[in-house]
Design a protein around this motif. Structure first.
Motif, PDB file in Angstrom:
ATOM      1  N   CYS A   1     -36.869 -26.097   9.057  1.00  0.00           N
ATOM      2  CA  CYS A   1     -35.551 -25.928   9.665  1.00  0.00           C
ATOM      3  C   CYS A   1     -35.151 -24.448   9.673  1.00  0.00           C
ATOM      4  O   CYS A   1     -35.300 -23.744   8.666  1.00  0.00           O
TER       5      CYS A   1
ATOM      6  N   THR B   1     -32.235 -23.150   9.581  1.00  0.00           N
ATOM      7  CA  THR B   1     -31.170 -22.870   8.615  1.00  0.00           C
ATOM      8  C   THR B   1     -31.750 -22.620   7.237  1.00  0.00           C
ATOM      9  O   THR B   1     -31.341 -21.683   6.539  1.00  0.00           O
TER      10      THR B   1
ATOM     11  N   SER C   1     -23.240 -20.231   3.365  1.00  0.00           N
ATOM     12  CA  SER C   1     -22.775 -20.973   4.539  1.00  0.00           C
ATOM     13  C   SER C   1     -22.117 -20.027   5.538  1.00  0.00           C
ATOM     14  O   SER C   1     -22.278 -20.194   6.749  1.00  0.00           O
TER      15      SER C   1
ATOM     16  N   THR D   1     -23.125 -21.994   8.902  1.00  0.00           N
ATOM     17  CA  THR D   1     -23.276 -23.441   8.808  1.00  0.00           C
ATOM     18  C   THR D   1     -22.222 -23.973   7.841  1.00  0.00           C
ATOM     19  O   THR D   1     -21.531 -23.193   7.185  1.00  0.00           O
ATOM     20  N   SER D   2     -22.112 -25.276   7.744  1.00  0.00           N
ATOM     21  CA  SER D   2     -21.137 -25.855   6.816  1.00  0.00           C
ATOM     22  C   SER D   2     -21.639 -25.693   5.384  1.00  0.00           C
ATOM     23  O   SER D   2     -22.847 -25.558   5.146  1.00  0.00           O
TER      24      SER D   2
ATOM     25  N   GLN E   1     -21.671 -27.987   3.191  1.00  0.00           N
ATOM     26  CA  GLN E   1     -22.462 -29.176   2.884  1.00  0.00           C
ATOM     27  C   GLN E   1     -23.907 -29.003   3.352  1.00  0.00           C
ATOM     28  O   GLN E   1     -24.849 -29.374   2.651  1.00  0.00           O
ATOM     29  N   ASN E   2     -24.074 -28.451   4.542  1.00  0.00           N
ATOM     30  CA  ASN E   2     -25.411 -28.211   5.071  1.00  0.00           C
ATOM     31  C   ASN E   2     -26.142 -27.155   4.239  1.00  0.00           C
ATOM     32  O   ASN E   2     -27.331 -27.297   3.945  1.00  0.00           O
TER      33      ASN E   2
ATOM     34  N   HIS F   1     -27.285 -28.812   1.096  1.00  0.00           N
ATOM     35  CA  HIS F   1     -28.434 -29.687   1.381  1.00  0.00           C
ATOM     36  C   HIS F   1     -29.724 -28.868   1.400  1.00  0.00           C
ATOM     37  O   HIS F   1     -30.709 -29.224   0.745  1.00  0.00           O
ATOM     38  N   HIS F   2     -29.723 -27.786   2.152  1.00  0.00           N
ATOM     39  CA  HIS F   2     -30.926 -26.961   2.260  1.00  0.00           C
ATOM     40  C   HIS F   2     -31.238 -26.263   0.939  1.00  0.00           C
ATOM     41  O   HIS F   2     -32.415 -26.130   0.579  1.00  0.00           O
TER      42      HIS F   2
END
Length: 129
Positions: free
Chosen positions: A38, A40, A59, A64-65, A67-68, A71-72
């Motif tokens: 990905c 990101t 972020s 990006t958010s 939360q994203n 996650h990454h």
């Protein structure tokens, strides 16, 4: 309130670690390549090589958010590409993890038979040290 808690915290910037050699057909390599598939995640990892940062800072840096970004970051930590380098405190007094890249270069190799892999990995490691 800004003077009560350290906003900078204690962050281990790390240094040069031992080179890691992975083979394309290893289970660890599958996880590593999967998390880097990905854009990101690659942007986050690149940003961390510039400077350790919190999920919120990352972020904003990679647009990006949060939360994203988290996650990454979780995937990158699981793949042993990122580590928790320390903590900082937000303006509201919340403890935040600061992430940094794991130390040392990483090489992914394709091919070779089982018998030569250890010698090859040793040669690469000595070259990169």
């Amino acid at each position: 309130m800004s003077g009560l808690l350290p906003s900078e915290g204690n962050v281990d910037a790390g240094g040069e670690g031992t080179p890691r050699v992975h083979w394309l057909d290893d289970d660890e390599t599958e996880q590593l390549i999967g998390c880097l598939s990905c854009d990101t995640a690659r942007d986050i990892l690149s940003s961390l090589h510039d400077s350790p940062a919190t999920a919120k800072e990352l972020s904003e840096t990679v647009d990006t958010s949060i939360q994203n970004a988290r996650h990454h970051l979780g995937n990158l930590v699981d793949a042993d590409l990122v580590r928790i380098a320390g903590t900082r405190y937000s303006e509201k007094g919340r403890e935040m993890k600061v992430y940094g890249p794991t130390d040392g270069p990483l090489v992914v190799c394709v091919g070779g038979n089982e018998g030569n892999r250890e010698d090859f990995a040793d040669a690469i490691s000595s070259f990169l040290e």
